[in-house]
Design a protein around this motif. Structure first.
Motif, PDB file in Angstrom:
ATOM      1  N   ILE A  29      -2.895  -5.229  -5.522  1.00 63.36           N
ATOM      2  CA  ILE A  29      -2.796  -5.252  -4.067  1.00 63.36           C
ATOM      3  C   ILE A  29      -3.093  -6.658  -3.570  1.00 63.36           C
ATOM      4  CG2 ILE A  29      -3.747  -4.362  -1.903  1.00 63.36           C
ATOM      5  CD1 ILE A  29      -4.374  -1.750  -3.335  1.00 63.36           C
ATOM      6  N   VAL A  30      -2.196  -7.187  -2.704  1.00 61.25           N
ATOM      7  CA  VAL A  30      -2.404  -8.508  -2.115  1.00 61.25           C
ATOM      8  C   VAL A  30      -2.396  -8.374  -0.595  1.00 61.25           C
ATOM      9  CG1 VAL A  30      -1.402  -9.701  -4.087  1.00 61.25           C
ATOM     10  CG2 VAL A  30       0.059  -9.069  -2.158  1.00 61.25           C
ATOM     11  N   ASP A  31      -2.992  -9.334   0.068  1.00 56.07           N
ATOM     12  CA  ASP A  31      -3.153  -9.307   1.517  1.00 56.07           C
ATOM     13  C   ASP A  31      -1.848  -9.707   2.207  1.00 56.07           C
ATOM     14  OD1 ASP A  31      -3.946  -9.446   4.143  1.00 56.07           O
ATOM     15  OD2 ASP A  31      -5.433 -11.034   3.841  1.00 56.07           O
ATOM     16  N   GLY A  32      -1.287  -8.801   2.994  1.00 56.06           N
ATOM     17  CA  GLY A  32      -0.043  -9.075   3.697  1.00 56.06           C
ATOM     18  C   GLY A  32      -0.171 -10.113   4.795  1.00 56.06           C
ATOM     19  N   GLN A  33      -1.398 -10.461   5.170  1.00 51.61           N
ATOM     20  CA  GLN A  33      -1.597 -11.508   6.171  1.00 51.61           C
ATOM     21  C   GLN A  33      -1.568 -12.905   5.556  1.00 51.61           C
ATOM     22  OE1 GLN A  33      -1.622 -10.653   9.363  1.00 51.61           O
ATOM     23  NE2 GLN A  33      -1.487  -8.508   8.732  1.00 51.61           N
ATOM     24  N   SER A  34      -1.512 -12.979   4.253  1.00 51.29           N
ATOM     25  CA  SER A  34      -1.536 -14.264   3.552  1.00 51.29           C
ATOM     26  C   SER A  34      -0.121 -14.813   3.394  1.00 51.29           C
ATOM     27  CB  SER A  34      -2.184 -14.101   2.172  1.00 51.29           C
ATOM     28  OG  SER A  34      -1.892 -15.199   1.342  1.00 51.29           O
ATOM     29  N   PRO A  35       0.180 -15.998   3.940  1.00 48.66           N
ATOM     30  CA  PRO A  35       1.506 -16.597   3.740  1.00 48.66           C
ATOM     31  C   PRO A  35       1.830 -16.805   2.266  1.00 48.66           C
ATOM     32  CG  PRO A  35       0.339 -17.716   5.505  1.00 48.66           C
ATOM     33  CD  PRO A  35      -0.653 -16.810   4.841  1.00 48.66           C
ATOM     34  N   GLU A  36       0.809 -17.112   1.470  1.00 50.50           N
ATOM     35  CA  GLU A  36       1.033 -17.306   0.044  1.00 50.50           C
ATOM     36  C   GLU A  36       1.452 -16.004  -0.636  1.00 50.50           C
ATOM     37  OE1 GLU A  36      -1.376 -20.429   1.725  1.00 50.50           O
ATOM     38  OE2 GLU A  36      -1.727 -18.252   1.658  1.00 50.50           O
ATOM     39  N   ALA A  37       0.834 -14.894  -0.212  1.00 52.49           N
ATOM     40  CA  ALA A  37       1.198 -13.596  -0.780  1.00 52.49           C
ATOM     41  C   ALA A  37       2.617 -13.206  -0.384  1.00 52.49           C
ATOM     42  CB  ALA A  37       0.203 -12.528  -0.316  1.00 52.49           C
ATOM     43  N   ILE A  38       2.991 -13.470   0.863  1.00 53.10           N
ATOM     44  CA  ILE A  38       4.353 -13.171   1.316  1.00 53.10           C
ATOM     45  C   ILE A  38       5.367 -13.996   0.526  1.00 53.10           C
ATOM     46  CG2 ILE A  38       5.962 -13.382   3.260  1.00 53.10           C
ATOM     47  CD1 ILE A  38       4.104 -11.001   3.524  1.00 53.10           C
ATOM     48  N   ALA A  39       5.071 -15.271   0.342  1.00 53.41           N
ATOM     49  CA  ALA A  39       5.981 -16.132  -0.405  1.00 53.41           C
ATOM     50  C   ALA A  39       6.116 -15.666  -1.853  1.00 53.41           C
ATOM     51  CB  ALA A  39       5.480 -17.581  -0.355  1.00 53.41           C
ATOM     52  N   ALA A  40       4.999 -15.297  -2.481  1.00 55.89           N
ATOM     53  CA  ALA A  40       5.045 -14.829  -3.869  1.00 55.89           C
ATOM     54  C   ALA A  40       5.836 -13.528  -3.982  1.00 55.89           C
ATOM     55  CB  ALA A  40       3.623 -14.638  -4.402  1.00 55.89           C
ATOM     56  N   ALA A  41       5.665 -12.632  -3.004  1.00 56.83           N
ATOM     57  CA  ALA A  41       6.408 -11.374  -3.018  1.00 56.83           C
ATOM     58  C   ALA A  41       7.906 -11.626  -2.847  1.00 56.83           C
ATOM     59  CB  ALA A  41       5.892 -10.454  -1.922  1.00 56.83           C
ATOM     60  N   ALA A  42       8.264 -12.531  -1.932  1.00 51.73           N
ATOM     61  CA  ALA A  42       9.674 -12.856  -1.722  1.00 51.73           C
ATOM     62  C   ALA A  42      10.276 -13.500  -2.970  1.00 51.73           C
ATOM     63  CB  ALA A  42       9.827 -13.778  -0.519  1.00 51.73           C
ATOM     64  N   ASP A  43       9.527 -14.346  -3.633  1.00 47.66           N
ATOM     65  CA  ASP A  43      10.008 -14.954  -4.879  1.00 47.66           C
ATOM     66  C   ASP A  43      10.253 -13.887  -5.943  1.00 47.66           C
ATOM     67  OD1 ASP A  43       9.951 -17.523  -3.844  1.00 47.66           O
ATOM     68  OD2 ASP A  43       7.955 -17.995  -4.651  1.00 47.66           O
ATOM     69  N   ARG A  44       9.343 -12.919  -6.019  1.00 47.11           N
ATOM     70  CA  ARG A  44       9.515 -11.851  -7.009  1.00 47.11           C
ATOM     71  C   ARG A  44      10.770 -11.028  -6.706  1.00 47.11           C
ATOM     72  NH1 ARG A  44       4.806  -8.009  -9.461  1.00 47.11           N
ATOM     73  NH2 ARG A  44       4.040 -10.113  -9.912  1.00 47.11           N
ATOM     74  N   LEU A  45      11.006 -10.738  -5.439  1.00 49.16           N
ATOM     75  CA  LEU A  45      12.210  -9.986  -5.079  1.00 49.16           C
ATOM     76  C   LEU A  45      13.468 -10.802  -5.399  1.00 49.16           C
ATOM     77  CD1 LEU A  45      10.924  -8.450  -1.743  1.00 49.16           C
ATOM     78  CD2 LEU A  45      11.640  -7.155  -3.763  1.00 49.16           C
ATOM     79  N   ARG A  46      13.460 -12.072  -5.090  1.00 47.55           N
ATOM     80  CA  ARG A  46      14.614 -12.921  -5.383  1.00 47.55           C
ATOM     81  C   ARG A  46      14.887 -12.962  -6.892  1.00 47.55           C
ATOM     82  NH1 ARG A  46      14.100 -19.236  -4.219  1.00 47.55           N
ATOM     83  NH2 ARG A  46      12.435 -18.832  -5.738  1.00 47.55           N
ATOM     84  N   ALA A  47      13.832 -12.891  -7.693  1.00 47.90           N
ATOM     85  CA  ALA A  47      13.978 -12.940  -9.148  1.00 47.90           C
ATOM     86  C   ALA A  47      14.373 -11.595  -9.749  1.00 47.90           C
ATOM     87  CB  ALA A  47      12.676 -13.425  -9.779  1.00 47.90           C
ATOM     88  N   GLY A  48      14.555 -10.578  -8.919  1.00 49.09           N
ATOM     89  CA  GLY A  48      14.971  -9.272  -9.415  1.00 49.09           C
ATOM     90  C   GLY A  48      13.851  -8.294  -9.662  1.00 49.09           C
ATOM     91  N   GLY A  49      12.628  -8.633  -9.244  1.00 47.03           N
ATOM     92  CA  GLY A  49      11.495  -7.751  -9.456  1.00 47.03           C
ATOM     93  C   GLY A  49      11.296  -6.747  -8.334  1.00 47.03           C
ATOM     94  N   LEU A  50      10.266  -5.932  -8.495  1.00 42.10           N
ATOM     95  CA  LEU A  50       9.918  -4.906  -7.520  1.00 42.10           C
ATOM     96  C   LEU A  50       8.677  -5.324  -6.752  1.00 42.10           C
ATOM     97  CD1 LEU A  50      10.331  -1.621  -9.639  1.00 42.10           C
ATOM     98  CD2 LEU A  50      12.027  -2.755  -8.197  1.00 42.10           C
ATOM     99  N   VAL A  51       8.657  -4.999  -5.455  1.00 39.88           N
ATOM    100  CA  VAL A  51       7.513  -5.268  -4.591  1.00 39.88           C
ATOM    101  C   VAL A  51       7.328  -4.087  -3.649  1.00 39.88           C
ATOM    102  CG1 VAL A  51       6.618  -6.694  -2.715  1.00 39.88           C
ATOM    103  CG2 VAL A  51       7.732  -7.783  -4.673  1.00 39.88           C
ATOM    104  N   VAL A  52       6.113  -3.616  -3.500  1.00 43.33           N
ATOM    105  CA  VAL A  52       5.806  -2.573  -2.509  1.00 43.33           C
ATOM    106  C   VAL A  52       5.398  -3.255  -1.218  1.00 43.33           C
ATOM    107  CG1 VAL A  52       4.311  -0.636  -1.938  1.00 43.33           C
ATOM    108  CG2 VAL A  52       5.109  -0.943  -4.294  1.00 43.33           C
ATOM    109  N   PHE A  53       5.977  -2.802  -0.111  1.00 44.54           N
ATOM    110  CA  PHE A  53       5.714  -3.442   1.181  1.00 44.54           C
ATOM    111  C   PHE A  53       5.475  -2.383   2.255  1.00 44.54           C
ATOM    112  CE2 PHE A  53      10.186  -2.608   0.889  1.00 44.54           C
ATOM    113  CZ  PHE A  53      10.630  -2.319   2.167  1.00 44.54           C
ATOM    114  N   PRO A  54       4.705  -2.730   3.293  1.00 39.08           N
ATOM    115  CA  PRO A  54       4.413  -1.754   4.348  1.00 39.08           C
ATOM    116  C   PRO A  54       5.503  -1.741   5.412  1.00 39.08           C
ATOM    117  CG  PRO A  54       3.247  -3.789   4.795  1.00 39.08           C
ATOM    118  CD  PRO A  54       3.997  -4.013   3.506  1.00 39.08           C
ATOM    119  N   THR A  55       5.714  -0.583   5.997  1.00 45.87           N
ATOM    120  CA  THR A  55       6.487  -0.473   7.232  1.00 45.87           C
ATOM    121  C   THR A  55       5.678   0.381   8.193  1.00 45.87           C
ATOM    122  OG1 THR A  55       7.758   1.570   6.859  1.00 45.87           O
ATOM    123  CG2 THR A  55       8.589  -0.451   5.814  1.00 45.87           C
TER     124      THR A  55
END
Length: 333
Positions: free
Chosen positions: A2-28
């Motif tokens: 679990i990473v903090d969604g308020q962290s710009p670094e966490a958002i960037a890392a999650a976006a990089d993982r998605l771009r690389a074809g990985g899975l990320v759980v995100f809130p709506t």
């Protein structure tokens, strides 16, 4: 993890993982989603494997707001009919999914192989930050069904996801979901709006926004497109769910008396049990509050060892339609 969604670094890392074809759980604002790049059939296949979900059961693609969302619409969907454009203007960002005609060759796996695709623009600030970061990296849409095993109770907190999957997934924490049940789904692919799944956006709101009545499924010759969360049995906890009115609930508790055990009750009406082993929680009188609590309550009853969950049938009014739908599907499982 679990990473903090308020962290710009966490958002960037999650976006990089998605771009690389990985899975990320995100809130709506509805529930937490298990995300992958909707434009990559290989990445989307990872969602089906992780959930144990049939690959012909379509996913909802989440897009960013504003100009990024407009770009994503034209990328994934053919031109929308006027009534669908009105719904986009009225309810995006928000808990409304539109089933629209898909652009050929785009998002086939996310669409379950159909010629239609479900698109939604979530209102959650963390989701929007992630979708914007993804768009900057060339990922125009994130396919994201609920982040749970197929057919099970949807998660409304990051901890729910970790409880189900362990540490194997990257989970972006955005706090508890404000709406708590999945988005309303309207089919816009057959020339008229058809409600496929009720949710927080009501029938009356949809009809007022698009300027025409919702059509009944039976009125249209073409069959309904397959859509997320529309199976007869779905959203089910481990315990068996049964819906009853308040009188039947009290009668059942009276019959079992002090011997009642492994039973959990969620009801608006005051009920009495002679057994200290009956778990009782009060269902809110307000439909929106009940929706926000619904999946968390079912998960808590499972965690406390209930084998039977007895729930007071929700009122037969438009504002309760989404809660009724989820409970009926849970009881059918």
């Amino acid at each position: 993890m679990i990473v903090d969604g308020q962290s710009p670094e966490a958002i960037a890392a999650a976006a990089d993982r998605l771009r690389a074809g990985g899975l990320v759980v995100f809130p709506t604002e509805t529930v937490y989603g298990l995300g992958a790049d909707a434009g990559s059939d290989a990445a989307v296949a990872g969602i089906f494997r992780a959930k144990g979900r049939p690959s012909d059961h379509p996913l909802i693609v989440h897009v960013a707001a504003g100009a990024r969302g407009t770009e994503a619409l034209s990328h994934f969907a053919q031109p929308l009919p006027p009534f669908a454009e009105k719904l986009v203007r009225a309810f995006w960002p928000g808990p409304l999914t539109l089933i629209v005609t898909r652009q050929p060759g785009i998002g086939a796996a996310a669409a379950g192989g159909q010629g239609t695709i479900g698109l939604r623009c979530p209102a959650h600030a963390v989701a929007q930050a992630l979708l914007e970061a993804c768009a900057e990296r060339g990922v125009l849409g994130v396919a994201g069904p609920s982040a749970n095993r197929f057919g099970r109770v949807s998660p409304t907190t990051a901890q729910h996801v970790q409880d189900e999957f362990g540490d194997e997934l990257l989970v972006v924490d955005g706090g508890p979901c404000a709406v708590g049940i999945e988005s309303t789904i309207v089919d816009c692919s057959r020339g008229a709006p058809v409600l496929l799944r009720p949710g927080a956006v009501t029938r009356e709101q949809i009809e007022a926004a698009c300027g025409e009545p919702l059509r009944d499924k039976a009125e249209l010759a073409a069959p309904d497109p397959r859509a997320s969360g529309t199976l007869a049995a779905h959203y089910a906890p481990d315990a068996k769910v049964r819906l009853m009115d308040a009188k039947a609930l009290q009668s059942a508790l009276d019959v079992l008396g002090a011997q009642a055990a492994h039973i959990a009750v969620w009801a608006r009406s005051p009920l009495k049990s002679r057994s200290p082993r009956v778990l009782q929680r009060r269902m809110p009188d307000d439909a929106a509050a009940a929706a926000q609590q619904l999946f968390a309550v079912l998960r808590s009853f499972d965690a406390e060892g209930a084998k039977l969950i007895w729930i007071e049938t929700p009122p037969d009014t438009p504002d309760w339609e989404g809660v009724r739908d989820r409970l009926q599907r849970a009881a059918a499982a």
